[in-house]
Design a protein around this motif. Structure first.
Motif, PDB file in Angstrom:
ATOM      1  N   UNK A 240     -11.036  -3.178  -4.983  1.00  0.00           N
ATOM      2  CA  UNK A 240     -10.896  -4.513  -5.593  1.00  0.00           C
ATOM      3  C   UNK A 240      -9.503  -5.092  -5.330  1.00  0.00           C
ATOM      4  N   UNK A 241      -8.663  -4.368  -4.616  1.00  0.00           N
ATOM      5  CA  UNK A 241      -7.312  -4.757  -4.187  1.00  0.00           C
ATOM      6  C   UNK A 241      -6.351  -4.982  -5.352  1.00  0.00           C
ATOM      7  N   UNK A 242      -6.723  -4.531  -6.553  1.00  0.00           N
ATOM      8  CA  UNK A 242      -5.830  -4.713  -7.699  1.00  0.00           C
ATOM      9  C   UNK A 242      -5.013  -3.448  -7.961  1.00  0.00           C
ATOM     10  N   UNK A 243      -5.711  -2.323  -7.950  1.00  0.00           N
ATOM     11  CA  UNK A 243      -5.037  -1.058  -8.262  1.00  0.00           C
ATOM     12  C   UNK A 243      -4.654  -0.339  -6.976  1.00  0.00           C
ATOM     13  N   UNK A 244      -3.792   0.655  -7.133  1.00  0.00           N
ATOM     14  CA  UNK A 244      -3.377   1.427  -5.961  1.00  0.00           C
ATOM     15  C   UNK A 244      -4.272   2.644  -5.793  1.00  0.00           C
ATOM     16  N   UNK A 245      -4.693   2.877  -4.557  1.00  0.00           N
ATOM     17  CA  UNK A 245      -5.519   4.051  -4.270  1.00  0.00           C
ATOM     18  C   UNK A 245      -4.594   5.205  -3.869  1.00  0.00           C
ATOM     19  N   UNK A 246      -5.005   6.432  -4.158  1.00  0.00           N
ATOM     20  CA  UNK A 246      -4.143   7.557  -3.783  1.00  0.00           C
ATOM     21  C   UNK A 246      -4.189   7.795  -2.266  1.00  0.00           C
ATOM     22  N   UNK A 247      -5.301   7.416  -1.660  1.00  0.00           N
ATOM     23  CA  UNK A 247      -5.454   7.529  -0.201  1.00  0.00           C
ATOM     24  C   UNK A 247      -5.912   6.150   0.288  1.00  0.00           C
ATOM     25  N   UNK A 248      -5.383   5.658   1.409  1.00  0.00           N
ATOM     26  CA  UNK A 248      -5.853   4.355   1.885  1.00  0.00           C
ATOM     27  C   UNK A 248      -7.365   4.336   2.057  1.00  0.00           C
ATOM     28  N   UNK A 249      -7.953   3.206   1.732  1.00  0.00           N
ATOM     29  CA  UNK A 249      -9.407   3.066   1.861  1.00  0.00           C
ATOM     30  C   UNK A 249      -9.782   3.183   3.343  1.00  0.00           C
TER      31      UNK A 249
END
Ligand code: PLP
Length: 498
Positions: free
Chosen positions: A73-82
Protein backbone atom coordinates in the motif's frame (compact mmCIF):
# COMPACT_ATOMS: atom_id res chain seq x y z
CA UNK A 1 25.62 20.01 -21.20
CA UNK A 2 29.17 19.85 -19.79
CA UNK A 3 28.13 19.51 -16.14
CA UNK A 4 27.84 15.93 -14.91
CA UNK A 5 27.16 16.26 -11.20
CA UNK A 6 30.62 15.12 -10.13
CA UNK A 7 31.38 17.91 -7.67
CA UNK A 8 32.39 17.07 -4.11
CA UNK A 9 32.80 20.66 -2.86
CA UNK A 10 30.67 23.74 -2.61
CA UNK A 11 30.40 25.42 -6.02
CA UNK A 12 28.36 28.55 -5.26
CA UNK A 13 27.85 29.72 -1.66
CA UNK A 14 25.08 32.20 -2.52
CA UNK A 15 23.08 29.54 -4.36
CA UNK A 16 23.64 27.15 -1.45
CA UNK A 17 22.36 29.79 0.98
CA UNK A 18 19.17 30.30 -1.05
CA UNK A 19 18.58 26.54 -1.25
CA UNK A 20 18.94 26.26 2.54
CA UNK A 21 16.47 29.07 2.96
CA UNK A 22 13.89 27.39 0.68
CA UNK A 23 14.33 23.99 2.32
CA UNK A 24 14.03 25.56 5.78
CA UNK A 25 10.84 27.43 4.82
CA UNK A 26 9.27 24.45 3.06
CA UNK A 27 10.40 22.08 5.87
CA UNK A 28 12.21 19.75 3.51
CA UNK A 29 14.63 17.30 5.04
CA UNK A 30 16.80 15.39 2.58
CA UNK A 31 17.38 11.65 3.00
CA UNK A 32 20.96 10.45 2.61
CA UNK A 33 21.81 7.81 0.03
CA UNK A 34 22.67 5.48 2.92
CA UNK A 35 19.16 5.91 4.34
CA UNK A 36 17.54 5.18 0.97
CA UNK A 37 19.72 2.09 0.55
CA UNK A 38 18.86 0.85 4.04
CA UNK A 39 15.65 2.55 5.15
CA UNK A 40 15.97 0.91 8.59
CA UNK A 41 18.41 3.78 9.23
CA UNK A 42 15.61 6.36 8.86
CA UNK A 43 14.69 7.67 12.31
CA UNK A 44 11.58 6.32 14.02
CA UNK A 45 10.45 9.87 14.40
CA UNK A 46 10.32 10.44 10.64
CA UNK A 47 8.79 7.01 10.08
CA UNK A 48 6.09 7.87 12.60
CA UNK A 49 5.26 11.15 10.88
CA UNK A 50 5.29 9.46 7.47
CA UNK A 51 2.46 7.16 8.49
CA UNK A 52 -0.01 10.04 8.17
CA UNK A 53 1.28 11.14 4.75
CA UNK A 54 -0.42 10.05 1.51
CA UNK A 55 2.25 8.34 -0.64
CA UNK A 56 1.00 10.27 -3.67
CA UNK A 57 0.98 13.70 -2.07
CA UNK A 58 3.66 16.32 -2.85
CA UNK A 59 4.74 16.18 0.78
CA UNK A 60 8.44 16.64 1.63
CA UNK A 61 8.34 13.62 3.92
CA UNK A 62 7.67 11.45 0.86
CA UNK A 63 11.36 11.87 0.00
CA UNK A 64 11.85 9.31 2.77
CA UNK A 65 9.83 6.85 0.70
CA UNK A 66 12.09 7.16 -2.36
CA UNK A 67 13.38 3.61 -1.85
CA UNK A 68 12.48 0.01 -2.66
CA UNK A 69 11.26 -0.98 0.80
CA UNK A 70 7.68 0.35 0.60
CA UNK A 71 4.87 -2.03 1.38
CA UNK A 72 2.15 -2.94 -1.16
CA UNK A 73 0.00 0.00 0.00
CA UNK A 74 3.19 2.17 -0.09
CA UNK A 75 2.46 3.55 3.39
CA UNK A 76 4.44 1.27 5.66
CA UNK A 77 7.98 0.01 5.32
CA UNK A 78 8.53 -3.59 4.28
CA UNK A 79 11.40 -5.55 5.80
CA UNK A 80 12.30 -6.86 2.33
CA UNK A 81 11.61 -4.93 -0.90
CA UNK A 82 8.45 -6.09 -2.61
CA UNK A 83 9.32 -8.51 -5.37
CA UNK A 84 8.22 -11.48 -7.43
CA UNK A 85 10.08 -14.74 -7.93
CA UNK A 86 8.94 -16.01 -11.30
CA UNK A 87 8.63 -19.81 -11.50
CA UNK A 88 9.08 -22.14 -14.46
CA UNK A 89 5.32 -22.16 -15.13
CA UNK A 90 5.55 -18.48 -16.10
CA UNK A 91 9.00 -18.43 -17.71
CA UNK A 92 9.71 -21.86 -19.16
CA UNK A 93 13.21 -21.80 -17.60
CA UNK A 94 14.48 -23.43 -14.42
CA UNK A 95 16.38 -20.40 -13.16
CA UNK A 96 14.28 -18.29 -10.78
CA UNK A 97 13.77 -14.78 -12.10
CA UNK A 98 13.65 -12.26 -9.29
CA UNK A 99 11.84 -9.00 -10.06
CA UNK A 100 11.90 -6.00 -7.69
CA UNK A 101 8.69 -3.98 -7.98
CA UNK A 102 9.07 -0.30 -8.83
CA UNK A 103 5.40 0.62 -8.60
CA UNK A 104 5.82 0.81 -4.82
CA UNK A 105 7.70 4.12 -5.12
CA UNK A 106 5.82 7.25 -4.00
CA UNK A 107 4.18 9.95 -6.11
CA UNK A 108 4.80 8.42 -9.54
CA UNK A 109 4.48 4.67 -8.79
CA UNK A 110 7.74 4.09 -10.67
CA UNK A 111 11.37 3.85 -9.60
CA UNK A 112 12.50 6.86 -11.65
CA UNK A 113 11.73 9.19 -8.76
CA UNK A 114 14.90 7.70 -7.26
CA UNK A 115 16.91 8.75 -10.33
CA UNK A 116 15.42 12.24 -10.14
CA UNK A 117 16.35 12.58 -6.47
CA UNK A 118 19.82 11.12 -7.09
CA UNK A 119 20.52 13.75 -9.76
CA UNK A 120 19.10 16.66 -7.80
CA UNK A 121 20.41 15.98 -4.28
CA UNK A 122 24.13 16.43 -5.14
CA UNK A 123 23.25 19.62 -7.03
CA UNK A 124 21.48 21.06 -4.00
CA UNK A 125 24.17 20.30 -1.45
CA UNK A 126 27.00 21.55 -3.67
CA UNK A 127 25.20 24.86 -4.36
CA UNK A 128 24.40 24.12 -8.01
CA UNK A 129 20.66 24.55 -8.00
CA UNK A 130 18.76 27.53 -6.71
CA UNK A 131 15.14 26.49 -6.10
CA UNK A 132 14.10 30.11 -5.61
CA UNK A 133 15.48 31.58 -8.84
CA UNK A 134 15.93 28.63 -11.18
CA UNK A 135 13.80 26.11 -13.05
CA UNK A 136 14.69 22.41 -12.97
CA UNK A 137 14.57 20.88 -16.45
CA UNK A 138 13.96 17.13 -16.58
CA UNK A 139 14.71 15.57 -20.01
CA UNK A 140 13.15 12.16 -20.27
CA UNK A 141 11.00 9.74 -22.18
CA UNK A 142 8.43 9.82 -19.43
CA UNK A 143 8.98 8.58 -15.90
CA UNK A 144 12.10 10.52 -14.94
CA UNK A 145 10.43 13.80 -15.80
CA UNK A 146 7.43 12.79 -13.68
CA UNK A 147 9.77 12.05 -10.77
CA UNK A 148 11.55 15.35 -11.35
CA UNK A 149 8.33 17.34 -11.53
CA UNK A 150 7.14 15.70 -8.29
CA UNK A 151 10.34 16.66 -6.48
CA UNK A 152 10.33 20.16 -7.99
CA UNK A 153 6.81 20.63 -6.65
CA UNK A 154 7.91 19.54 -3.19
CA UNK A 155 10.66 22.15 -3.40
CA UNK A 156 8.17 24.81 -4.50
CA UNK A 157 10.18 25.46 -7.65
CA UNK A 158 9.26 25.27 -11.33
CA UNK A 159 9.96 21.84 -12.78
CA UNK A 160 9.84 21.41 -16.53
CA UNK A 161 9.22 18.05 -18.22
CA UNK A 162 10.81 17.60 -21.64
CA UNK A 163 9.53 14.45 -23.34
CA UNK A 164 8.57 13.11 -26.78
CA UNK A 165 5.01 13.85 -27.84
CA UNK A 166 4.37 10.16 -28.63
CA UNK A 167 4.63 8.86 -25.04
CA UNK A 168 1.64 7.21 -23.31
CA UNK A 169 -1.40 9.36 -22.55
CA UNK A 170 -1.24 8.34 -18.88
CA UNK A 171 2.13 10.09 -18.55
CA UNK A 172 0.70 13.33 -19.93
CA UNK A 173 -2.42 13.04 -17.75
CA UNK A 174 -0.22 12.71 -14.68
CA UNK A 175 1.93 15.68 -15.73
CA UNK A 176 -1.13 17.87 -16.37
CA UNK A 177 -2.05 17.44 -12.73
CA UNK A 178 1.40 18.08 -11.27
CA UNK A 179 3.03 20.93 -13.21
CA UNK A 180 2.69 24.51 -12.01
CA UNK A 181 1.87 25.75 -15.51
CA UNK A 182 0.93 23.92 -18.76
CA UNK A 183 3.97 25.47 -20.45
CA UNK A 184 6.11 23.34 -18.11
CA UNK A 185 5.36 20.31 -20.28
CA UNK A 186 7.51 20.52 -23.40
CA UNK A 187 6.71 17.99 -26.12
CA UNK A 188 9.59 17.15 -28.46
CA UNK A 189 9.12 15.43 -31.85
CA UNK A 190 8.86 11.67 -32.09
CA UNK A 191 8.54 8.78 -29.68
CA UNK A 192 10.66 6.60 -27.44
CA UNK A 193 13.93 6.54 -29.36
CA UNK A 194 14.05 10.26 -30.22
CA UNK A 195 16.49 11.21 -27.48
CA UNK A 196 18.59 13.49 -29.70
CA UNK A 197 15.55 15.77 -30.14
CA UNK A 198 15.31 15.98 -26.33
CA UNK A 199 19.01 16.97 -26.11
CA UNK A 200 18.46 19.65 -28.76
CA UNK A 201 15.57 21.17 -26.82
CA UNK A 202 17.66 21.13 -23.63
CA UNK A 203 20.55 22.87 -25.40
CA UNK A 204 18.09 25.60 -26.39
CA UNK A 205 16.72 25.89 -22.84
CA UNK A 206 20.24 25.95 -21.37
CA UNK A 207 20.86 29.30 -23.10
CA UNK A 208 18.84 30.79 -20.26
CA UNK A 209 20.79 30.64 -16.99
CA UNK A 210 17.51 30.35 -15.08
CA UNK A 211 17.20 26.83 -16.45
CA UNK A 212 19.22 24.01 -14.89
CA UNK A 213 19.25 20.86 -17.02
CA UNK A 214 19.28 17.72 -14.88
CA UNK A 215 20.34 15.40 -17.66
CA UNK A 216 19.83 11.85 -16.40
CA UNK A 217 21.86 10.46 -19.31
CA UNK A 218 24.97 12.31 -18.13
CA UNK A 219 24.49 12.91 -14.38
CA UNK A 220 26.56 10.43 -12.41
CA UNK A 221 24.20 10.83 -9.44
CA UNK A 222 21.79 8.65 -11.44
CA UNK A 223 24.41 5.91 -11.76
CA UNK A 224 25.52 6.17 -8.13
CA UNK A 225 22.00 6.26 -6.68
CA UNK A 226 21.12 3.01 -8.44
CA UNK A 227 24.48 1.42 -7.71
CA UNK A 228 23.91 1.78 -3.98
CA UNK A 229 20.14 2.02 -3.46
CA UNK A 230 18.92 -0.43 -6.13
CA UNK A 231 21.96 -2.68 -5.76
CA UNK A 232 21.47 -2.95 -2.00
CA UNK A 233 17.71 -3.54 -2.36
CA UNK A 234 18.30 -6.44 -4.75
CA UNK A 235 20.86 -7.88 -2.37
CA UNK A 236 18.27 -7.72 0.44
CA UNK A 237 15.80 -9.62 -1.76
CA UNK A 238 18.36 -12.28 -2.65
CA UNK A 239 19.38 -12.76 0.98
CA UNK A 240 15.71 -13.09 1.98
CA UNK A 241 15.55 -16.21 -0.25
CA UNK A 242 18.41 -17.92 1.66
CA UNK A 243 16.35 -19.85 4.22
CA UNK A 244 14.55 -21.64 1.38
CA UNK A 245 17.40 -21.62 -1.13
CA UNK A 246 20.69 -21.70 0.78
CA UNK A 247 22.77 -22.24 -2.37
CA UNK A 248 21.22 -19.53 -4.47
CA UNK A 249 23.62 -17.70 -6.79
CA UNK A 250 22.93 -14.49 -8.66
CA UNK A 251 24.04 -15.42 -12.14
CA UNK A 252 22.96 -12.24 -13.90
CA UNK A 253 21.39 -8.84 -13.52
CA UNK A 254 19.24 -7.74 -16.44
CA UNK A 255 18.26 -4.15 -17.18
CA UNK A 256 16.77 -2.48 -20.22
CA UNK A 257 18.70 0.73 -20.55
CA UNK A 258 17.15 4.12 -21.01
CA UNK A 259 19.48 6.48 -19.19
CA UNK A 260 21.49 3.41 -18.06
CA UNK A 261 21.04 4.44 -14.43
CA UNK A 262 19.36 1.25 -13.23
CA UNK A 263 22.00 -0.99 -14.78
CA UNK A 264 24.48 0.40 -12.24
CA UNK A 265 22.86 -1.96 -9.71
CA UNK A 266 24.59 -4.66 -11.77
CA UNK A 267 27.96 -3.25 -10.71
CA UNK A 268 26.91 -3.80 -7.10
CA UNK A 269 25.66 -7.34 -7.79
CA UNK A 270 28.76 -8.21 -9.77
CA UNK A 271 30.99 -7.16 -6.85
CA UNK A 272 28.80 -8.98 -4.35
CA UNK A 273 27.86 -12.16 -6.27
CA UNK A 274 29.83 -12.19 -9.50
CA UNK A 275 26.62 -11.56 -11.47
CA UNK A 276 26.94 -10.96 -15.19
CA UNK A 277 25.52 -7.63 -16.30
CA UNK A 278 23.02 -7.75 -19.15
CA UNK A 279 22.02 -4.60 -21.05
CA UNK A 280 18.72 -4.83 -22.91
CA UNK A 281 17.36 -2.78 -25.75
CA UNK A 282 14.56 -2.85 -28.31
CA UNK A 283 15.15 -5.08 -31.32
CA UNK A 284 13.62 -2.36 -33.48
CA UNK A 285 16.41 -0.02 -32.34
CA UNK A 286 19.49 -2.25 -31.80
CA UNK A 287 22.03 0.45 -30.96
CA UNK A 288 24.25 -1.61 -28.64
CA UNK A 289 23.89 -4.82 -30.64
CA UNK A 290 24.35 -3.46 -34.16
CA UNK A 291 24.93 0.32 -33.95
CA UNK A 292 21.34 0.39 -35.17
CA UNK A 293 18.48 2.84 -35.00
CA UNK A 294 14.70 2.79 -35.31
CA UNK A 295 11.33 3.38 -33.68
CA UNK A 296 9.82 1.20 -30.96
CA UNK A 297 7.23 1.14 -28.20
CA UNK A 298 9.18 -0.14 -25.18
CA UNK A 299 8.53 3.10 -23.35
CA UNK A 300 11.37 4.25 -21.10
CA UNK A 301 14.27 2.73 -23.00
CA UNK A 302 15.07 5.54 -25.41
CA UNK A 303 17.99 4.71 -27.59
CA UNK A 304 20.20 5.56 -30.59
CA UNK A 305 22.95 6.64 -28.22
CA UNK A 306 25.09 5.23 -25.40
CA UNK A 307 24.50 7.25 -22.20
CA UNK A 308 27.57 8.83 -20.64
CA UNK A 309 26.77 7.14 -17.33
CA UNK A 310 26.65 3.62 -18.82
CA UNK A 311 29.57 1.60 -17.48
CA UNK A 312 29.91 -0.15 -20.83
CA UNK A 313 33.15 -1.98 -20.19
CA UNK A 314 31.59 -3.72 -17.18
CA UNK A 315 28.70 -5.05 -19.30
CA UNK A 316 28.75 -8.76 -20.17
CA UNK A 317 25.81 -9.39 -22.49
CA UNK A 318 23.54 -7.40 -24.76
CA UNK A 319 20.04 -8.68 -25.53
CA UNK A 320 17.43 -7.20 -27.85
CA UNK A 321 13.69 -7.74 -27.36
CA UNK A 322 11.02 -6.90 -29.92
CA UNK A 323 8.29 -4.45 -28.99
CA UNK A 324 5.84 -6.85 -30.64
CA UNK A 325 6.68 -9.29 -27.84
CA UNK A 326 6.39 -6.74 -25.02
CA UNK A 327 3.14 -5.28 -26.41
CA UNK A 328 1.51 -8.66 -26.81
CA UNK A 329 2.68 -10.13 -23.50
CA UNK A 330 1.22 -7.02 -21.87
CA UNK A 331 -2.10 -8.25 -23.25
CA UNK A 332 -1.57 -11.74 -21.78
CA UNK A 333 -0.81 -10.32 -18.33
CA UNK A 334 -3.64 -7.78 -18.30
CA UNK A 335 -6.68 -9.49 -19.79
CA UNK A 336 -9.09 -12.02 -18.28
CA UNK A 337 -8.36 -14.45 -21.13
CA UNK A 338 -4.60 -14.15 -20.58
CA UNK A 339 -4.83 -14.63 -16.84
CA UNK A 340 -7.19 -17.60 -17.20
CA UNK A 341 -4.72 -19.19 -19.60
CA UNK A 342 -1.83 -18.68 -17.15
CA UNK A 343 -3.90 -20.12 -14.33
CA UNK A 344 -4.48 -23.21 -16.47
CA UNK A 345 -0.71 -23.52 -16.91
CA UNK A 346 -0.31 -23.68 -13.14
CA UNK A 347 0.91 -20.14 -12.49
CA UNK A 348 0.02 -19.45 -8.83
CA UNK A 349 -3.01 -17.20 -8.28
CA UNK A 350 -1.05 -14.81 -6.03
CA UNK A 351 1.45 -14.26 -8.82
CA UNK A 352 -1.24 -13.73 -11.45
CA UNK A 353 -2.77 -11.09 -9.18
CA UNK A 354 0.54 -9.17 -9.25
CA UNK A 355 1.09 -9.22 -13.02
CA UNK A 356 -0.40 -5.72 -13.22
CA UNK A 357 2.81 -4.58 -11.49
CA UNK A 358 4.68 -5.18 -14.73
CA UNK A 359 4.74 -2.37 -17.29
CA UNK A 360 6.06 -2.68 -20.83
CA UNK A 361 9.76 -2.29 -20.03
CA UNK A 362 9.35 -4.66 -17.05
CA UNK A 363 8.08 -7.33 -19.44
CA UNK A 364 11.05 -6.52 -21.66
CA UNK A 365 13.37 -7.18 -18.70
CA UNK A 366 11.66 -10.50 -17.97
CA UNK A 367 11.85 -11.71 -21.57
CA UNK A 368 15.53 -10.75 -21.66
CA UNK A 369 16.07 -12.61 -18.36
CA UNK A 370 14.54 -15.73 -19.94
CA UNK A 371 16.83 -15.45 -22.97
CA UNK A 372 19.81 -14.93 -20.66
CA UNK A 373 18.90 -17.99 -18.59
CA UNK A 374 18.79 -20.05 -21.78
CA UNK A 375 22.01 -18.67 -23.23
CA UNK A 376 23.91 -19.20 -19.98
CA UNK A 377 22.20 -22.56 -19.38
CA UNK A 378 21.21 -21.59 -15.84
CA UNK A 379 19.84 -24.10 -13.34
CA UNK A 380 17.38 -23.82 -10.42
CA UNK A 381 19.96 -22.32 -8.04
CA UNK A 382 21.11 -19.65 -10.45
CA UNK A 383 18.85 -16.63 -10.22
CA UNK A 384 18.51 -13.83 -12.70
CA UNK A 385 17.71 -10.54 -10.97
CA UNK A 386 15.89 -7.67 -12.62
CA UNK A 387 13.47 -4.89 -11.85
CA UNK A 388 10.00 -3.73 -12.87
CA UNK A 389 10.35 0.00 -13.41
CA UNK A 390 6.64 0.68 -13.37
CA UNK A 391 3.34 -1.20 -13.56
CA UNK A 392 0.72 -1.66 -16.25
CA UNK A 393 -1.35 1.25 -14.88
CA UNK A 394 0.71 3.59 -17.05
CA UNK A 395 -0.24 1.71 -20.22
CA UNK A 396 -4.01 1.09 -20.31
CA UNK A 397 -4.29 3.34 -23.36
CA UNK A 398 -1.47 1.39 -25.02
CA UNK A 399 -3.21 -1.90 -24.23
CA UNK A 400 -6.34 -0.69 -25.99
CA UNK A 401 -4.29 0.24 -29.06
CA UNK A 402 -2.40 -3.06 -29.02
CA UNK A 403 -5.48 -5.26 -28.81
CA UNK A 404 -7.26 -3.28 -31.56
CA UNK A 405 -4.15 -3.47 -33.78
CA UNK A 406 -2.96 -7.04 -33.18
CA UNK A 407 -6.10 -8.89 -32.06
CA UNK A 408 -8.98 -7.28 -33.95
CA UNK A 409 -11.17 -10.35 -33.34
CA UNK A 410 -10.66 -9.99 -29.56
CA UNK A 411 -8.05 -11.40 -27.19
CA UNK A 412 -9.32 -14.87 -26.30
CA UNK A 413 -7.83 -18.06 -24.86
CA UNK A 414 -6.36 -19.10 -28.20
CA UNK A 415 -4.72 -15.70 -28.67
CA UNK A 416 -3.33 -15.92 -25.12
CA UNK A 417 -1.88 -19.40 -25.68
CA UNK A 418 -0.37 -18.50 -29.03
CA UNK A 419 1.11 -15.25 -27.72
CA UNK A 420 2.62 -16.94 -24.67
CA UNK A 421 3.99 -19.80 -26.76
CA UNK A 422 5.54 -17.45 -29.27
CA UNK A 423 7.08 -14.79 -27.06
CA UNK A 424 7.70 -16.46 -23.69
CA UNK A 425 8.20 -20.19 -24.22
CA UNK A 426 9.62 -19.51 -27.68
CA UNK A 427 12.15 -16.90 -26.49
CA UNK A 428 15.45 -18.14 -27.86
CA UNK A 429 19.11 -17.25 -27.83
CA UNK A 430 18.85 -15.02 -30.88
CA UNK A 431 19.57 -11.28 -30.75
CA UNK A 432 21.90 -11.89 -27.85
CA UNK A 433 25.61 -11.21 -27.68
CA UNK A 434 28.06 -12.30 -24.99
CA UNK A 435 30.50 -9.41 -25.17
CA UNK A 436 34.17 -9.84 -25.92
CA UNK A 437 36.61 -7.07 -25.15
CA UNK A 438 36.34 -5.93 -28.75
CA UNK A 439 32.54 -5.79 -28.52
CA UNK A 440 32.76 -3.72 -25.35
CA UNK A 441 35.15 -1.30 -26.96
CA UNK A 442 32.96 -1.04 -30.05
CA UNK A 443 29.95 -0.05 -27.91
CA UNK A 444 32.03 2.27 -25.75
CA UNK A 445 33.45 3.98 -28.85
CA UNK A 446 29.97 4.58 -30.22
CA UNK A 447 29.37 6.98 -27.34
CA UNK A 448 32.11 9.24 -28.69
CA UNK A 449 29.83 10.67 -31.35
CA UNK A 450 27.15 11.74 -28.89
CA UNK A 451 29.30 12.93 -26.04
CA UNK A 452 32.52 14.31 -27.48
CA UNK A 453 31.42 15.42 -30.94
CA UNK A 454 27.87 16.47 -30.22
CA UNK A 455 27.69 17.41 -26.54
CA UNK A 456 31.21 18.74 -25.98
CA UNK A 457 32.46 16.42 -23.24
CA UNK A 458 36.30 16.69 -23.18
CA UNK A 459 37.91 13.64 -24.77
CA UNK A 460 39.99 12.81 -21.68
CA UNK A 461 36.86 12.76 -19.49
CA UNK A 462 35.08 10.55 -21.98
CA UNK A 463 38.03 8.15 -22.27
CA UNK A 464 38.62 7.87 -18.51
CA UNK A 465 35.38 5.91 -18.22
CA UNK A 466 36.82 2.99 -20.18
CA UNK A 467 38.74 1.97 -17.05
CA UNK A 468 36.97 0.18 -14.17
CA UNK A 469 39.26 1.96 -11.70
CA UNK A 470 37.53 5.22 -12.67
CA UNK A 471 34.12 3.79 -11.75
CA UNK A 472 35.42 2.41 -8.45
CA UNK A 473 36.82 5.84 -7.54
CA UNK A 474 33.50 7.42 -8.49
CA UNK A 475 31.81 5.56 -5.64
CA UNK A 476 33.77 7.56 -3.08
CA UNK A 477 31.41 10.43 -3.92
CA UNK A 478 28.50 8.75 -2.12
CA UNK A 479 29.75 9.17 1.47
CA UNK A 480 30.94 12.67 0.62
CA UNK A 481 27.50 13.66 -0.64
CA UNK A 482 25.88 12.01 2.40
CA UNK A 483 28.01 14.12 4.73
CA UNK A 484 27.02 17.21 2.77
CA UNK A 485 23.35 16.20 2.99
CA UNK A 486 23.70 15.82 6.78
CA UNK A 487 25.29 19.24 7.04
CA UNK A 488 22.64 20.78 4.82
CA UNK A 489 19.89 19.26 6.99
CA UNK A 490 21.61 20.60 10.11
CA UNK A 491 21.54 24.07 8.59
CA UNK A 492 17.88 23.97 7.59
CA UNK A 493 16.78 22.21 10.78
CA UNK A 494 13.82 20.94 8.72
CA UNK A 495 11.93 17.96 10.10
CA UNK A 496 14.79 17.27 12.48
CA UNK A 497 14.11 14.12 14.48
CA UNK A 498 12.99 15.16 17.96
C1 PLP B 1 9.36 2.57 -17.94
C2 PLP B 1 10.85 2.65 -17.93
N1 PLP B 1 11.56 1.53 -18.10
C3 PLP B 1 12.91 1.53 -18.11
C4 PLP B 1 13.62 2.69 -17.97
C5 PLP B 1 15.11 2.63 -18.04
O1 PLP B 1 15.74 2.89 -16.83
P1 PLP B 1 17.13 3.64 -16.82
O2 PLP B 1 16.87 5.02 -17.33
O3 PLP B 1 17.55 3.65 -15.40
O4 PLP B 1 18.06 2.90 -17.71
C6 PLP B 1 12.92 3.87 -17.79
C7 PLP B 1 13.63 5.14 -17.67
O5 PLP B 1 13.06 6.21 -17.70
C8 PLP B 1 11.51 3.87 -17.76
O6 PLP B 1 10.79 4.98 -17.59
Amino acid sequence: MGQQGLERDLVDAAVYERATQRFRDAKIRMPTFAELAEPARISDDIEGRLAAVDPDAPDPLNLFRVHWFNDADRRARASVPQHLVLPTSLTGVEAPIIVALGNRFPMIAAHKVLAAYSCLAPRIVTGQFDPIEQRAIWPSTGNYCRGGVAISRIMGCRGVAVLPEGMSQERFDWLDQWVADPSDIIRTPGTESNVKEIYDKCAELAQDSANVILNQFAEFGNHLGHYLVTGRALEAIVEAQRPERPDLEVAAFVSATGSAGTIAAGDWLKDRYGAKIVAVEALECPTLLENGFGEHNIQGIGDKHVPLIHNVTNTDLVVAISDVATDQVLAVFNTDAGRAYLSGRGVPAALIAELGSLGISSICNILAAIKTAKALDLGPNQAVATIATDGAAMYQSELDKITARDFPGGFDGVAAAETFGRHVLGAGEDHLLELTRTDRDRIFNLGYFTWVEQQGIPLAEFEARRDQGWWRDLRSLLPVWDEMIDEFNDRTGANAPS
